[in-house]
Design a protein around this motif. Structure first.
Motif, PDB file in Angstrom:
ATOM      1  N   ILE A  33       0.878  -1.180   0.000  1.00 28.62           N
ATOM      2  CA  ILE A  33       0.000   0.000   0.000  1.00 28.62           C
ATOM      3  C   ILE A  33       0.910   1.223   0.000  1.00 28.62           C
ATOM      4  O   ILE A  33       1.689   1.415   0.932  1.00 28.62           O
ATOM      5  N   GLY A  35       1.076   5.215   0.077  1.00 30.91           N
ATOM      6  CA  GLY A  35       0.334   6.445   0.358  1.00 30.91           C
ATOM      7  C   GLY A  35       0.813   7.548  -0.561  1.00 30.91           C
ATOM      8  O   GLY A  35       2.016   7.697  -0.775  1.00 30.91           O
ATOM      9  N   LEU A 160      -7.111   4.367  -5.255  1.00 32.26           N
ATOM     10  CA  LEU A 160      -8.135   4.977  -4.405  1.00 32.26           C
ATOM     11  C   LEU A 160      -7.817   6.453  -4.185  1.00 32.26           C
ATOM     12  O   LEU A 160      -6.804   6.784  -3.569  1.00 32.26           O
ATOM     13  N   ARG A 176     -10.889   1.750   6.298  1.00 35.52           N
ATOM     14  CA  ARG A 176      -9.447   1.471   6.467  1.00 35.52           C
ATOM     15  C   ARG A 176      -9.209  -0.030   6.613  1.00 35.52           C
ATOM     16  O   ARG A 176      -8.234  -0.555   6.076  1.00 35.52           O
ATOM     17  N   ILE A 179      -9.351  -1.537   3.204  1.00 33.48           N
ATOM     18  CA  ILE A 179      -8.133  -1.225   2.428  1.00 33.48           C
ATOM     19  C   ILE A 179      -6.962  -2.072   2.934  1.00 33.48           C
ATOM     20  O   ILE A 179      -6.195  -2.620   2.154  1.00 33.48           O
ATOM     21  N   VAL A 188      -2.044  -1.316  -3.666  1.00 32.95           N
ATOM     22  CA  VAL A 188      -2.959  -0.186  -3.489  1.00 32.95           C
ATOM     23  C   VAL A 188      -2.192   1.133  -3.571  1.00 32.95           C
ATOM     24  O   VAL A 188      -1.168   1.288  -2.915  1.00 32.95           O
ATOM     25  N   LEU A 190      -2.937   4.819  -2.603  1.00 36.13           N
ATOM     26  CA  LEU A 190      -3.934   5.512  -1.786  1.00 36.13           C
ATOM     27  C   LEU A 190      -3.604   6.990  -1.710  1.00 36.13           C
ATOM     28  O   LEU A 190      -2.614   7.387  -1.092  1.00 36.13           O
ATOM     29  N   THR A 192      -4.478  10.526  -0.275  1.00 36.17           N
ATOM     30  CA  THR A 192      -5.233  11.033   0.887  1.00 36.17           C
ATOM     31  C   THR A 192      -4.611  12.312   1.433  1.00 36.17           C
ATOM     32  O   THR A 192      -3.461  12.632   1.158  1.00 36.17           O
ATOM     33  N   GLU A 197      -3.960   8.272   8.357  1.00 34.87           N
ATOM     34  CA  GLU A 197      -4.340   7.151   7.488  1.00 34.87           C
ATOM     35  C   GLU A 197      -3.082   6.528   6.864  1.00 34.87           C
ATOM     36  O   GLU A 197      -2.943   5.316   6.798  1.00 34.87           O
ATOM     37  N   CYS A 202      -0.043   2.552   5.293  1.00 36.33           N
ATOM     38  CA  CYS A 202       0.889   2.459   4.159  1.00 36.33           C
ATOM     39  C   CYS A 202       2.283   1.966   4.537  1.00 36.33           C
ATOM     40  O   CYS A 202       2.846   2.390   5.548  1.00 36.33           O
TER      41      CYS A 202
END
Lengths: 320, 235
Positions: A33, A35, A160, A176, A179, A188, A190, A192, A197, A202
């Motif tokens: 993931i 971020g 996302l 969350r 995810i 992913v 992400l 944001t 988050e 992440c």
């Protein structure tokens, strides 16, 4: 073959004379993931759109699972679940009808449609509204339905764009969790604004501003690389002046600030170069016969790191 | 093909879950009924020729309402991004949407078959003329829809799409009138050939000319290709 799930190599995007994305390169690995952080207008959405294939890069290569999104968009799209900034919903549809349309459009085999729909409905907690018309849904449900459509067909890559915006704290936590679960086997990206988050979800963080990729690392790596020093604050009473002089003798301490708190107590803030000199400070406290009420360590937060990178980017632009 | 069918069924659901389809079909039937009664009962002639001509005029007025939302609605509803991100090719999106609108046209057309009952009960109409006329009407409708769809792809404002479609369709209908202002034979023939009314006139009189059929198919295909390419370019 490149093992990455998402790969951007020297990607730029230009709208007329304005260069929105400036030569960025990064990768997202399978099961990771990433971020994607940046202020409004930084280029996050444009980058995600290029990866989703809804817009093409002016130069450079964007590939998903080895497929070039400018020439093999249809094949690449099969591997992507995409939640844009505004959930793309048809208000006249019922929730289940809409998800059914997405499943058909994503070419989910007929036998697996029901199972796939049940899975995403359960994961996004949409059971109560499956027969509701979309225009009747609250903002939170709309956002969750947007996420559900992205999850249909078990895509290998999830894009996302601010998936938790407009959700209440309970829904944010549930989203969350979804995810996090996805991040086990899917890749992913992400985007944001919520730094908590990123810290919670992440493995790595990319910071982007004004179309430039400023940094990409793990959250702890970013904190360590940050120029902002670690601090130790001491609430003490007694012979403060002597203590201040003694603390300044410690090599690792850059600066010592003193703030008077009340009649006899003083707050001393020591700015350190590294993380690990608390022992020396405690030793000085013992030798200087001061009374210690409180000792706290403060590392740079991700918020500070983020703001520092943004500021640095702006300063270098002003210098030019 | 799955993707095309998914888009097609989505379009039909969108038409029938909103007032558009009901408004279009009912307005068209009321208008056609009025013209039919006026043309057939008041003149006492068992022919659909005049009614077909009036139906074409109604079609020109209603087509912008049918087509204005096809792409403009997707842009303004921010769902176009979803369609492009799905594993569906652009031409499947364009054709799926086009077939959705054509289906509404076919329903509108089929609903007028009720007018034929009294004609066959009390008169002796030429069945070939009627078939040829209906074929002409459907071809005209398909060409008009493709033009409306192109304008809808060009703007996110549905009203603008409709306001551009209407004069274009009327222009295609009346462009033949400019023939009288031309002394050059080539341009006279070209203007006649470009007019919707020129080919439609032949078909409703029972002249089933391949040239007329080819013309409407050509207009439809050109508009659909332009729409597909525009959407690809827009990426």
């Amino acid at each position: 073959m490149n093992p990455s799930a998402i790969s951007l190599v020297n990607v730029s995007k230009r709208y007329g004379p304005k260069e929105i994305i400036k030569n960025i390169s990064f990768e997202v690995m399978p099961g990771e993931i990433l971020g994607f952080l940046g202020p409004n207008g930084a280029g996050k959405t444009t980058t995600i759109k290029m990866i989703a294939g809804t817009t093409t890069a002016t130069s450079g290569t964007v590939s998903v699972k080895g497929l070039d999104m400018s020439t093999q968009q249809e094949l690449g799209a099969k591997k992507i679940g995409y939640l844009p900034e505004h959930p793309p919903l048809y208000d006249v549809f019922q929730v289940k009808g809409y998800l059914h349309f997405i499943a058909r459009a994503k070419k989910v085999p007929k036998k697996r449609v029901k199972q796939s729909l049940d899975q995403v409905i359960s994961a996004c907690k949409l059971e109560k509204v499956t027969k509701s018309e979309i225009y009747k849904l609250s903002k939170g449900y709309r956002q969750r339905l947007g996420l559900a459509q992205a999850l249909i067909g078990d895509p290998e890559v999830l894009l996302l764009d601010e998936p938790t915006s407009g959700l209440d704290p309970g829904q944010i936590q549930e989203t969350r969790d979804v995810i996090k679960q996805c991040g086990v086997k899917q890749s992913v990206l992400l985007s944001t604004h919520i730094l908590t988050e990123v810290t919670l979800l992440c493995a790595r963080v990319a910071i982007i501003n004004e179309g430039k990729l400023l940094a990409i690392d793990t959250p702890s790596g970013l904190r360590q690389a940050s120029e902002q020093s670690n601090r130790v604050s001491l609430l003490v009473s007694g012979n403060v002046e002597n203590l201040k002089i003694a603390l300044k003798e410690i090599d690792d301490i850059q600066k010592v600030d003193v703030f008077k708190q009340d009649k006899d107590k003083v707050l001393i803030v020591c700015h350190l170069n590294s993380n690990n000199d608390t022992e020396n400070i405690i030793a000085k406290l013992a030798t200087e016969k001061t009374k210690l009420y409180q000792l706290e360590r403060h590392g740079p937060t991700l918020e500070n790191v983020f703001l520092q990178y943004i500021k640095k980017g702006k300063n270098s632009k002003e210098k030019k | 093909m799955n993707g095309l069918l998914a888009i097609y069924s989505k379009e039909l659901i969108t038409y029938f879950r909103s007032p558009i389809a009901y408004f279009l079909i009912s307005s068209f039937l009321v208008g056609t009924g009025y013209f039919y009664i006026y043309n057939v009962f008041s003149t006492g002639t068992a022919t659909m020729e005049m009614t077909f001509r009036d139906m074409a005029f109604l079609l020109m007025v209603l087509t912008p309402v049918l087509t204005m939302r096809i792409f403009s609605g997707e842009y303004s509803g921010k769902t176009m991004e979803l369609l492009i991100a799905l594993p569906i090719s652009t031409w499947q999106i364009v054709i799926g949407k086009y077939l959705g609108a054509v289906t509404i046209l076919l329903i509108m057309t089929a609903a007028t078959f009720v007018n034929l009952i009294p004609m066959f009960l009390y008169g002796n109409p030429h069945i070939t003329n009627i078939i040829s006329g209906y074929l002409g009407f459907i071809l005209l409708g398909m060409a008009s829809i493709s033009i409306g769809q192109l304008y809808s792809a060009l703007t996110k404002n549905q009203i603008v799409a409709a306001l551009l479609t209407l004069p274009t369709l009327l222009g295609f209908w009346w462009v033949g009138h400019l023939q009288n202002m031309q002394t050059n034979l080539f341009f006279r023939e070209l203007l006649g050939y470009l007019a919707f009314s020129f080919h439609y006139g032949d078909l409703i009189r029972g002249l089933l000319r391949s040239e007329a059929i080819a013309y409407y198919i050509l207009v439809s295909m050109t508009s659909l290709i332009l729409t597909t390419n525009y959407i690809k370019w827009r990426r």
